[in-house]
Every structure is written in C-alpha cells, then in structure tokens.
Design an enzyme around this catalytic site. Structure first.
Site, PDB file in Angstrom:
ATOM      1  N   CYS A   1       1.061  -1.274   0.088  1.00  0.00           N
ATOM      2  CA  CYS A   1       0.240   0.139   0.019  1.00  0.00           C
ATOM      3  C   CYS A   1       1.326   1.409  -0.095  1.00  0.00           C
ATOM      4  N   HIS A   2       0.187   2.045  -0.883  1.00  0.00           N
ATOM      5  CA  HIS A   2       1.243   3.840  -0.688  1.00  0.00           C
ATOM      6  C   HIS A   2       1.454   4.268   1.063  1.00  0.00           C
ATOM      7  N   THR A   3       0.816   3.902   1.831  1.00  0.00           N
ATOM      8  CA  THR A   3       0.741   3.745   3.324  1.00  0.00           C
ATOM      9  C   THR A   3       2.383   3.689   3.035  1.00  0.00           C
TER      10      THR A   3
ATOM     11  N   HIS B   1       0.600  -4.206   5.951  1.00  0.00           N
ATOM     12  CA  HIS B   1      -0.501  -4.522   6.228  1.00  0.00           C
ATOM     13  C   HIS B   1      -1.731  -4.670   5.629  1.00  0.00           C
ATOM     14  N   GLU B   2      -1.788  -5.096   4.640  1.00  0.00           N
ATOM     15  CA  GLU B   2      -2.792  -5.517   3.406  1.00  0.00           C
ATOM     16  C   GLU B   2      -2.783  -7.499   3.432  1.00  0.00           C
TER      17      GLU B   2
ATOM     18  N   CYS C   1     -12.284  -3.899  19.903  1.00  0.00           N
ATOM     19  CA  CYS C   1     -11.917  -4.805  21.192  1.00  0.00           C
ATOM     20  C   CYS C   1     -13.112  -4.326  21.555  1.00  0.00           C
TER      21      CYS C   1
ATOM     22  N   CYS D   1     -13.130  -0.734  24.468  1.00  0.00           N
ATOM     23  CA  CYS D   1     -12.974   0.966  24.191  1.00  0.00           C
ATOM     24  C   CYS D   1     -14.363   1.787  23.565  1.00  0.00           C
TER      25      CYS D   1
ATOM     26  N   CYS E   1     -15.565   2.294  20.950  1.00  0.00           N
ATOM     27  CA  CYS E   1     -15.691   0.792  20.081  1.00  0.00           C
ATOM     28  C   CYS E   1     -17.610   1.015  20.563  1.00  0.00           C
TER      29      CYS E   1
ATOM     30  N   CYS F   1     -11.242   2.116  17.210  1.00  0.00           N
ATOM     31  CA  CYS F   1     -10.569   1.060  17.942  1.00  0.00           C
ATOM     32  C   CYS F   1      -9.462   1.906  18.802  1.00  0.00           C
TER      33      CYS F   1
ATOM     34  N   ARG G   1      -3.405   2.072  20.347  1.00  0.00           N
ATOM     35  CA  ARG G   1      -2.958   3.292  19.665  1.00  0.00           C
ATOM     36  C   ARG G   1      -1.539   3.775  20.056  1.00  0.00           C
TER      37      ARG G   1
ATOM     38  N   CYS H   1      -7.158  -3.476   3.616  1.00  0.00           N
ATOM     39  CA  CYS H   1      -7.130  -1.927   3.417  1.00  0.00           C
ATOM     40  C   CYS H   1      -7.397  -1.768   2.592  1.00  0.00           C
TER      41      CYS H   1
ATOM     42  N   ARG I   1      -2.910  -2.874  -8.067  1.00  0.00           N
ATOM     43  CA  ARG I   1      -2.080  -3.211  -6.829  1.00  0.00           C
ATOM     44  C   ARG I   1      -0.916  -4.099  -7.200  1.00  0.00           C
TER      45      ARG I   1
HETATM   46  N1  LIG Z   1      -7.660   6.601   4.859  1.00  0.00           N
HETATM   47  C1  LIG Z   1      -6.819   5.478   5.184  1.00  0.00           C
HETATM   48  O1  LIG Z   1      -7.558   4.554   6.104  1.00  0.00           O
HETATM   49  C2  LIG Z   1      -5.905   4.800   3.607  1.00  0.00           C
HETATM   50  C3  LIG Z   1      -5.537   6.299   3.108  1.00  0.00           C
HETATM   51  N2  LIG Z   1      -4.763   5.515   1.921  1.00  0.00           N
HETATM   52  C4  LIG Z   1      -4.234   6.997   1.739  1.00  0.00           C
HETATM   53  O2  LIG Z   1      -5.731   6.494   0.103  1.00  0.00           O
HETATM   54  C5  LIG Z   1      -4.084   7.898  -1.209  1.00  0.00           C
HETATM   55  C6  LIG Z   1      -4.635   6.710  -1.593  1.00  0.00           C
HETATM   56  O3  LIG Z   1      -4.652   5.426  -2.022  1.00  0.00           O
HETATM   57  P1  LIG Z   1      -3.796   4.664  -3.477  1.00  0.00           P
HETATM   58  O4  LIG Z   1      -5.304   4.749  -4.250  1.00  0.00           O
HETATM   59  O5  LIG Z   1      -3.142   3.843  -3.276  1.00  0.00           O
HETATM   60  O6  LIG Z   1      -2.867   5.332  -4.471  1.00  0.00           O
HETATM   61  P2  LIG Z   1      -3.010   5.485  -5.621  1.00  0.00           P
HETATM   62  O7  LIG Z   1      -1.509   6.293  -5.420  1.00  0.00           O
HETATM   63  O8  LIG Z   1      -2.604   4.396  -5.934  1.00  0.00           O
HETATM   64  O9  LIG Z   1      -3.586   6.582  -6.643  1.00  0.00           O
HETATM   65  C7  LIG Z   1      -3.596   7.594  -6.410  1.00  0.00           C
HETATM   66  C8  LIG Z   1      -3.845   7.962  -7.987  1.00  0.00           C
HETATM   67  O10 LIG Z   1      -4.277   9.828  -8.325  1.00  0.00           O
HETATM   68  C9  LIG Z   1      -3.564   9.961  -9.301  1.00  0.00           C
HETATM   69  N3  LIG Z   1      -3.438  11.348  -8.829  1.00  0.00           N
HETATM   70  C10 LIG Z   1      -2.038  11.993  -8.272  1.00  0.00           C
HETATM   71  N4  LIG Z   1      -2.124  13.282  -8.087  1.00  0.00           N
HETATM   72  C11 LIG Z   1      -3.125  13.692  -8.889  1.00  0.00           C
HETATM   73  C12 LIG Z   1      -4.373  14.311  -9.425  1.00  0.00           C
HETATM   74  N5  LIG Z   1      -3.335  15.981  -8.259  1.00  0.00           N
HETATM   75  N6  LIG Z   1      -5.336  14.387 -10.215  1.00  0.00           N
HETATM   76  C13 LIG Z   1      -5.905  14.039 -10.296  1.00  0.00           C
HETATM   77  N7  LIG Z   1      -4.961  12.424  -9.489  1.00  0.00           N
HETATM   78  C14 LIG Z   1      -3.907  12.587  -9.271  1.00  0.00           C
HETATM   79  C15 LIG Z   1      -2.605   9.104  -9.250  1.00  0.00           C
HETATM   80  O11 LIG Z   1      -2.290   9.433 -10.899  1.00  0.00           O
HETATM   81  P3  LIG Z   1      -0.303   8.752 -10.785  1.00  0.00           P
HETATM   82  O12 LIG Z   1      -0.328   7.355 -10.302  1.00  0.00           O
HETATM   83  O13 LIG Z   1       0.197   9.278 -12.621  1.00  0.00           O
HETATM   84  O14 LIG Z   1      -0.006   9.713 -10.022  1.00  0.00           O
HETATM   85  C16 LIG Z   1      -3.111   8.049  -8.713  1.00  0.00           C
HETATM   86  O15 LIG Z   1      -3.442   7.591 -10.143  1.00  0.00           O
HETATM   87  C17 LIG Z   1      -2.621   7.633  -0.207  1.00  0.00           C
HETATM   88  O16 LIG Z   1      -2.384   8.946   0.432  1.00  0.00           O
HETATM   89  C18 LIG Z   1      -3.235   6.080   0.829  1.00  0.00           C
HETATM   90  O17 LIG Z   1      -2.161   6.371   1.493  1.00  0.00           O
HETATM   91  C19 LIG Z   1      -4.967   4.630   1.735  1.00  0.00           C
HETATM   92  C20 LIG Z   1      -5.099   3.633   2.619  1.00  0.00           C
HETATM   93  C21 LIG Z   1      -5.935   3.694   3.849  1.00  0.00           C
HETATM   94  N1  LIG Z   2       0.304   8.227  10.569  1.00  0.00           N
HETATM   95  C1  LIG Z   2       0.432   9.223   9.451  1.00  0.00           C
HETATM   96  C2  LIG Z   2      -1.249   8.710   9.427  1.00  0.00           C
HETATM   97  C3  LIG Z   2      -1.334   8.016   8.155  1.00  0.00           C
HETATM   98  C4  LIG Z   2      -2.506   6.889   8.283  1.00  0.00           C
HETATM   99  O1  LIG Z   2      -3.577   8.259   8.424  1.00  0.00           O
HETATM  100  N2  LIG Z   2      -3.213   5.796   8.172  1.00  0.00           N
HETATM  101  C5  LIG Z   2      -4.105   5.499   8.096  1.00  0.00           C
HETATM  102  C6  LIG Z   2      -4.861   4.285   7.583  1.00  0.00           C
HETATM  103  S1  LIG Z   2      -3.883   4.712   5.970  1.00  0.00           S
HETATM  104  C7  LIG Z   2      -3.595   2.906   5.269  1.00  0.00           C
HETATM  105  O2  LIG Z   2      -3.209   2.686   4.386  1.00  0.00           O
HETATM  106  C8  LIG Z   2      -5.389   5.252   9.079  1.00  0.00           C
HETATM  107  O3  LIG Z   2      -6.528   4.753   8.934  1.00  0.00           O
HETATM  108  N3  LIG Z   2      -4.689   5.965  10.261  1.00  0.00           N
HETATM  109  C9  LIG Z   2      -5.877   6.222  11.708  1.00  0.00           C
HETATM  110  C10 LIG Z   2      -4.790   5.742  12.974  1.00  0.00           C
HETATM  111  O4  LIG Z   2      -5.747   5.631  13.810  1.00  0.00           O
HETATM  112  O5  LIG Z   2      -3.965   5.386  12.849  1.00  0.00           O
HETATM  113  C11 LIG Z   2       0.337  10.711  10.209  1.00  0.00           C
HETATM  114  O6  LIG Z   2       0.911  10.960  11.109  1.00  0.00           O
HETATM  115  O7  LIG Z   2       0.650  11.286   9.211  1.00  0.00           O
HETATM  116 ZN   LIG Z   3      -2.614   0.854   3.675  1.00  0.00          ZN
HETATM  117 ZN   LIG Z   4     -12.378  -0.873  20.753  1.00  0.00          ZN
END
Ligand SMILES: NC(=O)C1=CN([C@@H]2O[C@H](COP(=O)(O)OP(=O)(O)OC[C@H]3O[C@@H](n4cnc5c(N)ncnc54)[C@H](OP(=O)(O)O)[C@@H]3O)[C@@H](O)[C@H]2O)C=CC1
Ligand SMILES: N[C@@H](CCC(=O)N[C@@H](CSC=O)C(=O)NCC(=O)O)C(=O)O
Ligand SMILES: [Zn+2]
Ligand SMILES: [Zn+2]
Length: 380
Positions: free
Chosen positions: A47-49, A70-71, A100, A103, A106, A114, A118, A177, A374
């Site tokens: 994952c990008h994270t 984490h995936e 859990c 908490c 939850c 949860c 953390r 994820c 992916r």
């Molecule tokens: N909140 C959460 O729980 C989670 C958050 N995340 C976060 O979500 C985000 C997306 O993840 P993921 O889908 O895997 O990432 P990807 O990089 O696969 O997807 C992002 C897409 O956006 C495109 N892009 C980049 N810049 C722009 C722009 N300015 N305008 C339009 N499109 C753009 C990218 O193109 P190109 O490939 O050409 O750069 C790519 O196709 C990441 O920041 C990740 O860390 C992930 C999992 C959980």
């Molecule tokens: N540690 C980072 C923030 C990371 C973050 O936002 N994580 C997401 C999941 S991203 C998965 O690929 C999330 O769910 N966060 C919730 C949490 O409790 O961590 C920072 O400090 O910027």
């Molecule tokens: Zn992730």
């Molecule tokens: Zn909990």
C-alpha cells in the site's frame, strides 16, 4: 509438524532505515503471548502508506528496523493464552484498526477508530512494550500492528478478522486496506444515497473502490478524476460514468465540476493525499449539503485550507480511516460479497511478486505508467 510453542525462523522483508530498499532476511518470530495469535502470511498487498512510512516522512513512523505491510491474508499457526475467537487453521485478515468491542470508541457506535492499543501500535510495539521479531540479534519493530511482509507475524486477537476459507487469500488480502477503505468510505462514511452525484479524486486502488461503493449505492453520476487516463478503463468497469483529467482544462477543477453538475456534487472523495486536491474536492461540493470525504494520507506537516464560507454555506468536510469499517464484525461480510460476486477484487491485482522481489512491487506502485493498481507479494 506443529511449530506451536517454538520460535519460528522465517523470511521477512526488513526495513533497516528510512528510504532504503527493503532487505529480505531471516528473522525469528516469537511465540504469541496472552491474547496474541501467530499467523502464517500467504499473500500481502503493498500500500502507498507502507511507502509513505518507509520514506521517513511519517511523523508516527520513526522506528527502525521495522517489518512493514498491513494488507495481508494468512492462516493461524498458533494462538496464545486466552485466545478463543480463532484457532490454528483459520483463515484471517490482519487489521491495522483493531476492534476490541470494549473501549469508548468501540462502544460509541459512532466510529471504527478502536483506540485500545494505539499508543503502543504507533510505536511499533505490542501492548507489553516489546516486539515479537528479532533479526541478527536486534529487536525489529511491528508496523500498524500487522507486519505482513513476513512469512509469519504475531497479531493481537482483536486485530484479526476470521474469514471464509473459500476465498483466495491472494485476492481478499486487499480487504486488509485499500478496497475496504474506499468501498467503506462510500457506503459507510458518506453513506452515498441512490440517485446522488459523486466525484472521486484519484483512481488508484482506493479511489476505484470508492467508485465501486458509489455504484453499489446506485449513484446516478460518478465522476472519475485522475491525471492518468489509463485509470479510466478500470473506473468505467467499476461504474464511473464521467471521466475528467484536470490537465485537459485551463480552469480550476472545482469550477469545471460545478459547471458540469448544476452547482456541485452531493459527495466528493479525495483519494490521493494532496492537500490542494482536498480543497478542490470540498469546493466541488454542492452548496447547502455536499459532503467531501478525505481519505488520502498527506505528507508530514501539510495542512488543509479553504475559505470558512465554504463550510458556513453548508458543505461538510469529513475524514475516513479504513472506510469506517469495523474489521472483526464487518470485514468478513465483504469476503462473502466477494465470493457471491457482488464485490470486485480480482481486477485490482495487476502485479504479483515473490518476497525476494518485494522492492519491485514498490517500483511497480511508483512506476507512473498507470498500469499498477495493486502489487501483491505471494509467499508460496
Ligand atoms: N484513510 C485511510 O484509511 C487510507 C488512506 N490511504 C491513502 O489513500 C491514498 C490513495 O491510495 P492509493 O489509491 O493506493 O494510491 P494511488 O497512488 O494508487 O492512487 C492515486 C491516484 O491519483 C492520481 N493522482 C495523483 N495526483 C493527482 C491529481 N493532482 N489529480 C488527480 N489525480 C491524481 C495518481 O496518478 P499517478 O499514478 O499518475 O500519480 C493515481 O492514479 C494514499 O494517500 C494512501 O496513503 C490508503 C489506505 C487507507
Ligand atoms: N501516521 C500518519 C497517518 C497515517 C494514517 O492516516 N493512517 C490511516 C490508515 S492509512 C492505511 O493505509 C489511518 O487509518 N489512521 C488512523 C490511525 O488511528 O492511525 C501521520 O501521522 O500522518
Ligand atoms: Zn494501506
Ligand atoms: Zn475498541
């Protein structure tokens, strides 16, 4: 032959320091303690994270050496004292967001965040402030409570979703994820309503999953927005109706979208991690009711901004972690949806690698050609 009760020596991809390639090493994985489970990982997405924390720019990720990932998907090898909800042989998905059930979070019924472990999880530790990995005599840290870039890992029982063993782990690992995050953001966090209009900024694994969720909720128009037109082929298959490349316009994307939608969208989702795009997504929402959901993880120190008037006039800014999904009680249902062909996962697996080549999986993710949604690491 059972390995329960013994330290396991196996292969893992170890990150020794920020911005360095991962190194596949022999590691020792300790036995699970009370409330813990040792899992044999069969497959893991990248994952990008993972890349974000590996880059050294994650303010919560300063612990080295560490095993990322984490995936994942795996099979329970052994369980520690007191573990009752899983047993050896069960198929499971590790959860970076535990459930859990006890908490404040939850019990609130309002969130999936949860927070019971953390404070140790973000420091790469198990709740007893120790780790279960060593390599070359050194302590190795856990990542997001999962560390799926290892043939074996130790997880908390509350950080495990038991799933139907009929599902291929090298596909449903993505529910750990990206897919759950996007699909849940649409169906739970935003609760997209039938007939509504949606715009998804960024069509990677997360954004495409938002599109899939919005389509499942019968949104009338789903705008896929990406700088890489190759992503539109996937977006279309998953239900997007309109396709926008911001580079094709000489005016701000929020202006383009509000003009195309009679004043703005009912829901927008930022799935990139770009704070300027977060603003554009908010400002593409319809006055009075439009909701914008931030999913992307922005770089350390970055902040979002907009004119407060955007909120005063009824637009709503929200965030979503793991799609608002409670992993233990709700993720197994997504696996059932996959088995019943109601949820697409296979299409997301565009690249596969062996553990030895895990750095190539990171390269594929970053390649910029747009053909990687992916990359999966298969352990067997
Ligand atoms: N909140 C959460 O729980 C989670 C958050 N995340 C976060 O979500 C985000 C997306 O993840 P993921 O889908 O895997 O990432 P990807 O990089 O696969 O997807 C992002 C897409 O956006 C495109 N892009 C980049 N810049 C722009 C722009 N300015 N305008 C339009 N499109 C753009 C990218 O193109 P190109 O490939 O050409 O750069 C790519 O196709 C990441 O920041 C990740 O860390 C992930 C999992 C959980
Ligand atoms: N540690 C980072 C923030 C990371 C973050 O936002 N994580 C997401 C999941 S991203 C998965 O690929 C999330 O769910 N966060 C919730 C949490 O409790 O961590 C920072 O400090 O910027
Ligand atoms: Zn992730
Ligand atoms: Zn909990």
């Amino acid at each position: 032959m059972s390995t329960a009760g013994q330290v396991i020596k196996c292969k893992a991809a170890v990150a020794w320091g920020p911005a360095q390639p991962l190194s596949v090493e022999e590691v020792e994985v300790a036995t699970p303690k009370k409330g813990e489970v040792r899992v044999k990982i069969l497959a893991t997405g990248v994952c990008h994270t993972d890349a974000y924390t590996l880059s050294g720019k994650d303010p919560e990720g300063e612990w080295w050496p560490i095993i990322f990932g984490h995936e994942g998907g795996g099979i329970v090898e052994s369980v520690g004292e007191g573990v009752t909800s899983v047993q050896p042989g069960d198929h499971v998905i590790p959860l970076y967001m535990p459930e859990c059930g006890q908490c404040k979070f939850c019990k609130s019924g309002k969130t999936n965040l949860c927070s019971v472990v953390r404070s140790t999880q973000v420091r790469g530790l198990m709740p007893d402030e120790t780790t279960r990995f060593t390599c070359k005599g050194q302590k190795v840290y856990h990542y997001m409570g999962c560390s799926t870039f290892s043939q074996y890992t130790v997880l908390l029982e509350i950080s495990i979703a038991k799933i139907n063993p009929k599902a291929s782990l090298d596909k449903v690992c993505l529910l750990g994820c990206g897919i759950t995050t996007g699909y849940g953001a649409a169906t739970k966090t935003a609760n997209v309503q039938p007939g509504s209009t949606v715009a998804v900024f960024g069509c990677g694994g997360v954004g495409l999953s938002v599109i899939q969720g919005a389509a499942a909720r019968k949104a009338s128009r789903i705008f896929a927005i990406d700088k890489n037109p190759k992503k539109f082929e996937y977006a279309k298959k998953l239900g997007a109706t309109d396709f926008i490349n911001p580079d094709d316009y000489d005016k701000p994307i929020q202006q383009v979208l509000t003009e195309l939608t009679d004043g703005g969208l009912d829901y927008t989702f930022e799935c990139v991690g770009n704070t300027k795009l977060m603003r554009a997504a908010l400002e593409s929402c319809h006055k009075g009711w439009g909701e914008s959901i931030i999913i992307g993880v922005a770089g350390a120190g970055e902040e979002i901004s907009t004119r407060p008037f955007q909120l005063v006039t009824g637009r709503v800014w929200k965030g979503s972690a793991f799609g608002g999904v409670k992993g233990r009680s709700e993720l197994p249902n997504l696996v059932e949806d996959y088995l019943e062909k109601k949820l697409e996962i296979d299409m997301f697996v565009t690249h596969q690698f062996k553990l030895e080549n895990i750095n190539k999986a990171f390269d594929a993710m970053h390649d910029g050609f747009g053909d990687c949604i992916r990359a999966i690491v298969n352990f067997e």
